[in-house]
Each structure stands twice: as structure tokens, then as C-alpha cells.
Write an enzyme that holds these catalytic residues in place. Structure first.
Site: not given
Ligand code: UD1
Ligand code: UDP
Length: 362
Positions: A210
Site C-alpha cells: 500500500h
Molecule cells: C496511511 C498512512 C501510512 C500507513 C497506512 C496504514 C499517511 C501519509 N499514510 O496510508 O503511513 O502505512 O495508512 O494502512 O498518513 N481509503 C479507503 N478507505 C479507508 C482508508 C483509505 O477507501 O478506510 C482509500 C481512499 O481512497 C484514500 C486512500 O485509500 O484516499 C489512501 O488512504 P490514506 O489514509 O490517505 O493513506 P494510506 O495509504 O492508507
Molecule cells: N493488518 C490487518 N489486516 C490487513 C492488513 C494489515 O489487520 O488486511 C494489520 C497488520 O497485521 C498490522 C497493521 O495492520 O498490525 C499494519 O497496518 P498497515 O500495513 O496498513 O500499516 P503500516 O504498519 O505499514 O503503517
């Protein structure tokens, strides 16, 4: 000796999936007589990215939800900053806790420090030394604005010292390790995911991707798709919504060995990780979980904040490079014994003890 605790008001700022896991452990360790408030920025909002975690981890429901999901960095961060600032005016907290490195972390750090509220950063000191990652900016600012810095690893403490941050820096271990130790047994009893996906233990790879540097750039996402296509094993890939969106935008498709599923809850994820033969990921948290569970990990990034996993020989950095991804699947096999590098499961207890002692003037 009689100790007097004043009832404190604490705000935990959360917004994204990994922060629910971290905050759940700190909140669990808190004394219930204090007033705890969970402030959800709404950065993650889909039920399987948010509500499911509150339910499974038994994290107190958000006292306020800003519903600020989507939008670009400036829109997210500015909206969160304003929302958190207003909440501070309303609650008058004694302390604010931020977690990790997301935009919600950054907004919480700015709001608390501008209002002069003592601020703790859980998971302080992590560095990728890659400023093109939005998370690196969030970490650096979060650390420099925090009053209490809780480091998960020796390396993270060293990083802070190198930046001149030396006061109130505590090496406590990793709250995500706490979570894994606590929830793994529960997951083995409650999760049915292996049966429902018809998976045999150690017969499949688990993949997550992601990171914006990987999935928002078509050529990098294509490299990852091609790398996974070169792996001769079934692959389970819980698809992050960002990646789902970008696959559509770029009109890209995974090969047939890859089974895409919706994001799963934490308990199912632990079971999928624990039973995987190999994990390939660009997640921060999942690299650590792979290490803790003794599952070999191939990280689809050029660098990592969790360098100990690489030094220990359990994590290989393949980048977004299709050849390195598929080749390392066949060639990379950890031999070394694993050491306990993320603490023994009591990081949250230590964090709470230190914050409470500071609040009571200790
Ligand atoms: C964010 C964090 C990243 C973290 C990740 C965990 C920042 C800059 N990034 O990235 O560090 O590793 O969360 O998963 O804060 N969306 C949905 N539903 C949701 C959430 C997101 O549809 O519940 C979609 C939306 O289109 C959104 C896109 O995903 O615009 C990205 O979501 P965003 O929270 O901006 O960034 P992440 O890639 O999730
Ligand atoms: N995780 C989860 N379900 C998923 C993917 C991730 O429960 O489908 C959990 C994972 O085990 C870990 C946390 O979410 O505890 C990590 O989240 P993510 O990879 O989104 O973020 P990051 O750690 O890179 O910020």
C-alpha cells in the site's frame, strides 16, 4: 507510602489501521480512573479498516470522529489540525498521545504543541532517511515536537540522539509486539480464516502492498505484480483500498496465482501471517510481525526503518524490482536464531507508568 493520583484527561489521537492496534495496547494499560478520550481523525473509515479493529481489539469507541478520510496531504493534515485544536479547547487535556507516522500523527503533534499540551510519541525515533516518504516527514516533526519519546528499538533511540533529542527518551519496546503476544492466542481460538480460504499451513505466501511510493507509480506497481507472478506458490493478498483504487486507475491486474481478498481484521491477519510460508510486504508493522512470528519476510522497499530484522537475517529488501522479488522468494532462507528485539510484551505498561509519573510530578 501513599500515592495520590489526580484524575487525568488523556487524549489518544488515532486515524489509521496500525494506530488502532497501538492505541489499544496503551489504552488497555491505562488506569480506568483517568479520563481517556479516543480522538479519531477518520483517516481510515471503511468498516474493515476502522470499526472492525475497535471491535476486535476492544478499543473504546471514538469520543469524536472527524471523518476526514480521503483528500491529499494538505487537506487531511489541515482539517485534522483544526479539528484536534477545537477538541483540545473543549476537553482541556493533561496529556496527548500520538502514534506512529501518519498524517493523523503529524496533525496531533502540531495541535498539541501549539496549545502547549504535554505530548507523547509512541514509536518514536524510527527513520528511513528517505524524505520522499510522507511518513518520514511525519516522524521527524512528531519527534521534534514531542515531550516524551517512546522508542521501540535501540536503533530508534540512537536516531533521536543523533538529531539532538536526548531528554525524556525512553527505550520501552514495541507496543505492536505487546499486541501480537496478547492477541495471538485469541486469534488461534477465534479466527476461521484458514478454513474459509481453504489454506494449509505453510503452503502459501501472504502479501500486502500500500506504500504510496509503490502503488501510486504505475511502473513500480507493475514490477510488484510481475515479481509476484514469478512465484510458484498460491498468494493471498488482502487488498488495501489505496492499491485497489490504483489498480483500476492504471488498468493493471495480478496474475492467477494471486488471490485478492478484502482487508481482514487483526485476528485473521495474525493467523494468515503465522501460517504463511513467506510474507512479502511494504508495510512497516507487518515486517515486525513476520519477525516476531518467525516467518521469512521479503520487503518490497529499498530501505526499512526496522533495520534489526534485516541485520538479523530474517528480512530481505527487494525493492519494487520484479527480479529481486521472485528470485529472493527462491533464494532467501533465514538461518539465524531470532533474538527478542522488540521487548517482552510490556512496552505499553512502561509507557503508561512513565506518563503517569510525569503527570503526578514524579
Ligand atoms: C496511511 C498512512 C501510512 C500507513 C497506512 C496504514 C499517511 C501519509 N499514510 O496510508 O503511513 O502505512 O495508512 O494502512 O498518513 N481509503 C479507503 N478507505 C479507508 C482508508 C483509505 O477507501 O478506510 C482509500 C481512499 O481512497 C484514500 C486512500 O485509500 O484516499 C489512501 O488512504 P490514506 O489514509 O490517505 O493513506 P494510506 O495509504 O492508507
Ligand atoms: N493488518 C490487518 N489486516 C490487513 C492488513 C494489515 O489487520 O488486511 C494489520 C497488520 O497485521 C498490522 C497493521 O495492520 O498490525 C499494519 O497496518 P498497515 O500495513 O496498513 O500499516 P503500516 O504498519 O505499514 O503503517
Amino acid at each position: 507510602m501513599i500515592e495520590f493520583w489526580r484524575f487525568m484527561k488523556i487524549i489518544h489521537i488515532v486515524g489509521a489501521r496500525p494506530q488502532f492496534v497501538k492505541a489499544a495496547m496503551v489504552s488497555r494499560a491505562w488506569n480506568s480512573s483517568d479520563e481517556e478520550y479516543i480522538f479519531h481523525t477518520g483517516q481510515h473509515y471503511s468498516p474493515e479498516m476502522s470499526k472492525l479493529f475497535f471491535d476486535e481489539l476492544n478499543l473504546q469507541k471514538p469520543d469524536r470522529n472527524l471523518n476526514l478520510g480521503g483528500g491529499n496531504h494538505a487537506e487531511q493534515t489541515s482539517g485534522m489540525l483544526l479539528g484536534i485544536d477545537r477538541y483540545i479547547e473543549e476537553i482541556h487535556p493533561d496529556h496527548i498521545v500520538i502514534y506512529g507516522d501518519t498524517n493523523s500523527t503529524l496533525a496531533g503533534a502540531l495541535a498539541a504543541s501549539k496549545r502547549g499540551i504535554p505530548l507523547s510519541h509512541v514509536e518514536a525515533g524510527l527513520r528511513s532517511f528517505n524524505r520522499s516518504m510522507p511518513e518520514e516527514i511525519n516522524r521527524v516533526v512528531g519527534d521534534h515536537l514531542s515531550n516524551f519519546l517512546f522508542c521501540p528499538t535501540e536503533e530508534s533511540k540512537r536516531n533521536l540522539v543523533a538529531e539532538g533529542i536526548k531528554e525524556n527518551v525512553y527505550l520501552v519496546g514495541d507496543v505492536m509486539a505487546d499486541a501480537l503476544y496478547f492477541f495471538l492466542k485469541i486469534a488461534s481460538k477465534q479466527s476461521n480464516i484458514l478454513v474459509s480460504l481453504d489454506l494449509q499451513p505453510k503452503s502459501y505466501c501472504l502479501v500486502t502492498t500500500h506504500r504510496s511510493g509503490n502503488v501510486d507509480i504505475k511502473s513500480n506497481l507493475k514490477q510488484i505484480i510481475d515479481g509476484l507472478g514469478g512465484i510458484d506458490q498460491p498468494i493471498i493478498l488482502p487488498l488495501h483500498p489505496r492499491t485497489k483504487k490504483m489498480l483500476k486507475v492504471f488498468d493493471l491486474h495480478f496474475s492467477e496465482n494471486v488471490q485478492l481478498i478484502d482487508p481482514v481484521g487483526y485476528l485473521d491477519m495474525l493467523m494468515l501471517e503465522n501460517n504463511a510460508e513467506c510474507i512479502l510486504t511494504d508495510s512497516g508493522g507487518i515486517q515486525k510481525e513476520a519477525y516476531l512470528l518467525g516467518v521469512r519476510c521479503i520487503t518490497m522497499r529499498d530501505e526499512t526503518e526496522w533495520v534489526e530484522t534485516v541485520d538479523a537475517g530474517w528480512n530481505y529488501l527487494a525493492g519494487a524490482d520484479h527480479e529481486k522479488i521472485s528470485k529472493s522468494f527462491y533464494d532467501f532462507h533465514p538461518k539465524e536464531h531470532r533474538q527478542q528485539i522488540y521487548g517482552s510484551g510490556d512496552a505499553a505498561d512502561k509507557i503508561v507508568q512513565i506518563i503517569k509519573s510525569s503527570l503526578s510530578g514524579g
